[in-house]
Design an enzyme around this catalytic site. Structure first.
Site, PDB file in Angstrom:
ATOM      1  N   CYS A 164      -6.142   7.616  -0.295  1.00 54.98           N
ATOM      2  CA  CYS A 164      -6.337   6.562   0.704  1.00 54.98           C
ATOM      3  C   CYS A 164      -7.655   6.682   1.463  1.00 54.98           C
ATOM      4  O   CYS A 164      -7.961   5.839   2.307  1.00 54.98           O
ATOM      5  CB  CYS A 164      -5.159   6.549   1.675  1.00 54.98           C
ATOM      6  SG  CYS A 164      -3.581   6.342   0.818  1.00 54.98           S
ATOM      7  N   HIS A 299      -6.246   5.997  11.254  1.00 55.61           N
ATOM      8  CA  HIS A 299      -5.663   5.884   9.919  1.00 55.61           C
ATOM      9  C   HIS A 299      -4.233   5.369  10.017  1.00 55.61           C
ATOM     10  O   HIS A 299      -3.770   4.667   9.120  1.00 55.61           O
ATOM     11  CB  HIS A 299      -5.688   7.240   9.206  1.00 55.61           C
ATOM     12  CG  HIS A 299      -5.082   7.209   7.846  1.00 55.61           C
ATOM     13  ND1 HIS A 299      -5.645   6.501   6.795  1.00 55.61           N
ATOM     14  CD2 HIS A 299      -3.951   7.777   7.347  1.00 55.61           C
ATOM     15  CE1 HIS A 299      -4.887   6.638   5.720  1.00 55.61           C
ATOM     16  NE2 HIS A 299      -3.851   7.412   6.023  1.00 55.61           N
ATOM     17  N   HIS A 335      -0.603  -0.960   4.296  1.00 51.77           N
ATOM     18  CA  HIS A 335      -1.519   0.085   3.837  1.00 51.77           C
ATOM     19  C   HIS A 335      -2.154  -0.312   2.513  1.00 51.77           C
ATOM     20  O   HIS A 335      -1.492  -0.350   1.481  1.00 51.77           O
ATOM     21  CB  HIS A 335      -0.750   1.392   3.693  1.00 51.77           C
ATOM     22  CG  HIS A 335      -1.601   2.606   3.547  1.00 51.77           C
ATOM     23  ND1 HIS A 335      -2.965   2.548   3.334  1.00 51.77           N
ATOM     24  CD2 HIS A 335      -1.293   3.944   3.589  1.00 51.77           C
ATOM     25  CE1 HIS A 335      -3.441   3.772   3.250  1.00 51.77           C
ATOM     26  NE2 HIS A 335      -2.447   4.634   3.407  1.00 51.77           N
TER      27      HIS A 335
END
Length: 406
Positions: A164, A299, A335
């Site tokens: 990610c 994040h 996400h």
């Protein structure tokens, strides 16, 4: 060392497929999360996602698209928009050895790979029915390979894959190559396809939200007590990153200057962040404590453990100084995995340009550990001069990027 700026942006996301749509969604705090009938039919625990709906994908001809997976297609659209936004002439970026491209994906291209595996299991004659374009569609560097070919890029061209943190690493690497004089302009970003095949993998890990299947807009709940996992999404983003004098020479609009970048590793656990790696990363990006931060795009994904560890890391980094204003845009978008780093840099750039902070939505009961941490829950009109964006990933990989209004 040379100064490096951002002069163009392009995006495909769950909250919009261009700059105008995304800006409106950010400012209004609009959720891009929807119910997924496909996930329900498969009996998955999670049945929500940040789906990507992209009509303009039809602009890619069959001849061009046959080598492309969906992440490459999303990235193609994002790159077209970034080029238009930066007002770069084709004569400048094509066949120019001083212009490069760094773009990757954080996950395997599960849709194409799994389709191939199923075919192999069902058929004795394995050479029949498998696409001759599958090797390129599934290779880790598929995005950079397709885009560099289609846009005639002659400079550095490769992919980075770091879960990610992928597209954030791509941005940071581009920044350093330009800073040290290796390139003058680099297209940097990343893409991630959204597919049932990929969603199934995270569902099996029990990493996805399951408690809000009947109310998808509320499923992504970063910093809420009742958060229960992240909501999967995808998309793509592309930045035009350029040496300052190059941008000034063509009177380009400058979104921001990149003034800090760091990448670290936890070196401790594949899926549980240590916190120490994030602390080192933020401190390195800030060059000690020389760079004050007005806004921090975390994040924050909505997981029980990860959100708390990042918050505690931020608390320690800013222990004896003013804490930045914080928001988690994944509460709106879900996400985007490998695309999330570039997505969130674009969100941050839009906030810098239009002087506001997008909210962290769906906080009904604030996590006690988030109290006194300056979490922005409503759209706030305020001038931001310096901002940080964090991107972390499986394997303990961490990136912090800092941009400053030019």
């Amino acid at each position: 060392m040379r100064r490096v700026v951002i002069t163009g942006i392009g995006i495909v996301s769950s909250i919009g497929n261009n700059k105008k749509e995304v800006l409106a969604s950010l400012y209004k705090g609009v959720s891009g999360i929807v119910s997924s009938e496909e996930m329900k039919k498969l009996g998955m625990r999670s049945a929500v996602w940040g789906n990507i709906k992209l009509e303009s994908i039809n602009i890619i001809t069959q001849k061009l698209s046959r080598f492309m997976n969906n992440a490459s297609r999303y990235s193609f659209v994002a790159m077209m928009e970034a080029i238009k936004d930066a007002k770069i002439d084709r004569e400048y970026y094509q066949k120019n050895p001083r212009v490069g491209l760094i773009s990757g994906s954080g996950c395997s291209f599960s849709k194409n790979t799994l389709t191939s595996d199923i075919h192999l299991m069902k058929n004795k004659h394995i050479s029949k029915g498998i696409s001759p374009y599958l090797a390129v569609k599934t290779m880790p560097s598929g995005i950079s390979a397709c885009l560099s070919t289609l846009f005639k890029i002659y400079g550095v061209t490769y992919s980075i894959s770091s879960a990610c943190a992928t597209s954030a690493h791509c941005i940071g690497n581009a920044f350093e190559l330009i800073q040290f004089g290796r390139q003058d302009l680099i297209f940097a970003g990343g893409g991630e396809e959204i597919s049932l095949e990929l969603a199934m993998q995270f569902d099996a890990m029990r990493a996805l939200s399951t408690c809000f299947n009947n109310d998808p807009k509320k499923a992504s709940r970063v910093y809420d007590v009742y958060r229960d996992g992240f909501v999967i999404s995808g998309g793509a983003g592309m930045l035009v990153i350029e040496e300052l004098n190059s941008a000034l020479s063509r009177s380009a609009y400058i979104y921001a200057e990149i003034i800090g970048y760091a990448a670290t590793s936890d070196g401790s656990n594949i899926v549980v962040p240590s916190g120490d790696g994030a602390i080192r990363c933020m401190n390195l990006a800030r060059k000690g404590k020389n760079i004050p931060i007005d806004y921090l795009n975390v994040h924050g994904t909505g997981t029980k453990i990860g959100d708390l560890i990042e918050l505690e890391a931020i608390r320690k980094v800013f222990l004896n100084e003013k804490k930045p204003m914080i928001s988690a845009t994944k509460s709106m978008t879900g996400h985007g995995l490998g695309a999330s780093g570039v997505h969130e840099m674009i969100y941050t750039l839009l906030m810098l340009k239009y002087n506001f902070i997008a909210p962290t939505i769906n906080i009904e009961n604030l996590e006690p550990c988030a109290e006194n941490m300056n979490i922005i829950q409503k759209t706030t009109n305020i001038e931001i001069n310096t901002a940080m964006s964090n991107s972390f990933g499986f394997g303990g990989t961490n990136v912090s990027l800092i941009v400053k209004k030019y």
